[in-house]
Design a protein around this motif. Structure first.
Motif, PDB file in Angstrom:
ATOM      1  N   UNK A 197      15.385  27.388  15.914  1.00 26.42           N
ATOM      2  CA  UNK A 197      14.877  26.427  16.896  1.00 26.42           C
ATOM      3  C   UNK A 197      13.465  26.733  17.374  1.00 26.42           C
ATOM      4  N   UNK A 198      13.116  28.017  17.481  1.00 26.92           N
ATOM      5  CA  UNK A 198      11.877  28.394  18.146  1.00 26.92           C
ATOM      6  C   UNK A 198      10.857  29.094  17.261  1.00 26.92           C
ATOM      7  N   UNK A 199      11.191  29.375  16.009  1.00 30.35           N
ATOM      8  CA  UNK A 199      10.269  30.112  15.146  1.00 30.35           C
ATOM      9  C   UNK A 199       9.929  29.378  13.851  1.00 30.35           C
ATOM     10  N   UNK A 200      10.281  28.115  13.783  1.00 31.32           N
ATOM     11  CA  UNK A 200       9.917  27.333  12.600  1.00 31.32           C
ATOM     12  C   UNK A 200       8.439  26.967  12.662  1.00 31.32           C
ATOM     13  N   UNK A 201       7.863  26.658  11.515  1.00 29.38           N
ATOM     14  CA  UNK A 201       6.463  26.244  11.463  1.00 29.38           C
ATOM     15  C   UNK A 201       6.249  24.991  12.300  1.00 29.38           C
TER      16      UNK A 201
END
Length: 403
Positions: free
Chosen positions: A213-217
């Motif tokens: 949820x928070x570390x995708x490109x």
């Protein structure tokens, strides 16, 4: 540090590093842009139901954290290996363990040298059941990212990490990782994870969800764009912006005009700071590569300093097209409400033309005769004054012969 001071804004991957960097950059603003997933990262979970051991993994690509591991994690690991004979410590990379430890736990210890191929490293890592991230809790380590945590989260492996500023900022203890600050906390966290496979699965699942949820490109990119957009939104201006332009400016305090400009600057800052925001444009006395623009801070004000083209009679030339372009870029960036020109030798009158063409009001203080004469001063070496300018040395002369 010097490079940061030349930048208007900063970008860093951890909050503590942001806090440090914002004190160095010119606008005292630093954007938080965390490290994230890339196209190499593969999210997968290995079937470990056949395993008879619980493997505790530690990977190290540097020799700098050897003492951190020995001091923080090793005492708790000694107790864990004694209590749980089905547990193993798997180490990849640089770590020198005490000989007494390696001899005592040789059947529960596996060490491999650094694995340079990242895919091979991940294939080895994926077999682990628990991961360790061990760092001393200091400012330097507090600036380091949560790479080890989200790397293993991609393989649904739970982590026990040291308490550092960044891990405290990113993780929730007991939810998406365990955070340990002393030997007992390291032991308790490892003990709970070893005896409870469902807890391992729960912690790993929470970690993986956070990573996705928070570390995708996409997520990190949208967040960065939003931060940059907020910087580009022009705030309501309560003060007029005044640009001071002079051939030199402190610390290159050369000539009387520069002293006058410096005094004007001080008065404006001290007595009219609530009315005017100052910015300065000047030239560099050092003759290096021409038309290179740098900036520095002087009493909290940004000063832009350009190198100039070194040429014969360099103070005489009235125009410079490249300086026109450079000053126009300065105008576009700073958008002054008014420009006050003093001595513009070397900068040339092209900076004034750029201001006029951009329809910005300007003032000229003529400190000398450069504006109206080929000579800077209307006095010669013999103290003769030429109010109408020096005579043309190439003009024909009338010679009266006397008898």
């Amino acid at each position: 540090m010097l490079t940061a001071k030349q930048c208007r804004f900063g970008i860093s991957s951890t909050q503590l590093l942001c806090d440090k960097l914002q004190n160095l950059v010119m606008d005292k603003t630093c954007l938080l842009h965390r490290n994230g997933l890339d196209k190499l990262n593969v999210i997968r979970s290995e079937d470990k139901s056949h395993k008879k051991t619980v493997d505790i993994f530690y990977g190290s690509g540097t020799q700098a954290h050897n003492s951190d591991f020995i001091d923080q994690a090793l005492p708790a690991l000694t107790r864990i290996l004694d209590k749980h004979k089905n547990s193993r410590l798997i180490i990849a990379g640089y770590l020198q363990l005490p000989k007494a430890f390696t001899s005592r736990y040789k059947t529960q210890l596996k060490q491999v040298p650094p694995i340079k191929n990242v895919k091979a490293y991940w294939a080895f890592l994926a077999q682990a059941d628990i991961s360790l991230a061990v760092l001393d809790d200091d400012e330097i380590n507090g600036c380091k990212s949560e790479l080890k945590w989200f790397e293993v989260a991609c393989f649904s492996i739970p982590s026990v990490v040291s308490t550092t500023a960044n891990y405290r900022d990113v993780l929730v203890d007991g939810e998406d990782a365990f955070i340990a600050s002393n030997e007992q906390e390291w032991f308790d966290a490892l003990n709970r994870l070893i005896i409870d496979p469902q807890l391992r699965e729960k912690i790993a699942s929470k970690a993986l969800t956070k990573v996705q949820n928070e570390y995708s490109v996409e997520y990190l990119g949208e967040n960065l764009v939003a931060q940059i957009d907020s910087l580009l939104v022009k705030p309501v201006k309560n003060k007029k912006k005044l640009a001071l332009v002079n051939v030199f400016f402190p610390p290159q305090a050369i000539g009387g005009a520069t002293r006058v400009v410096s005094d004007n600057f001080d008065i404006l800052q001290q007595q009219y700071g609530d009315e005017y925001e100052l910015v300065v444009f000047t030239s560099d006395d050092r003759c290096t590569t021409p038309y290179e623009l740098t900036s520095y801070q002087h009493q909290g004000v940004t000063v832009y300093r350009s190198t100039i083209l070194y040429r014969e009679n360099m103070d005489w030339h009235a125009q410079d097209p490249k300086m026109y372009e450079l000053f126009e870029q300065f105008i576009e960036l700073e958008q002054p409400d008014v420009v006050h020109f003093h001595c513009v030798q070397r900068l040339t009158a092209s900076v004034i033309e750029a201001t006029k063409d951009n329809k910005i009001p300007y003032i000229i203080t003529a400190h000398d005769a450069w504006w109206i004469s080929d000579h800077q001063f209307l006095v010669d070496a013999d103290d003769n004054v030429y109010p109408d300018g020096h005579p043309d040395m190439f003009a024909a002369k009338n010679i009266t012969q006397q008898r």
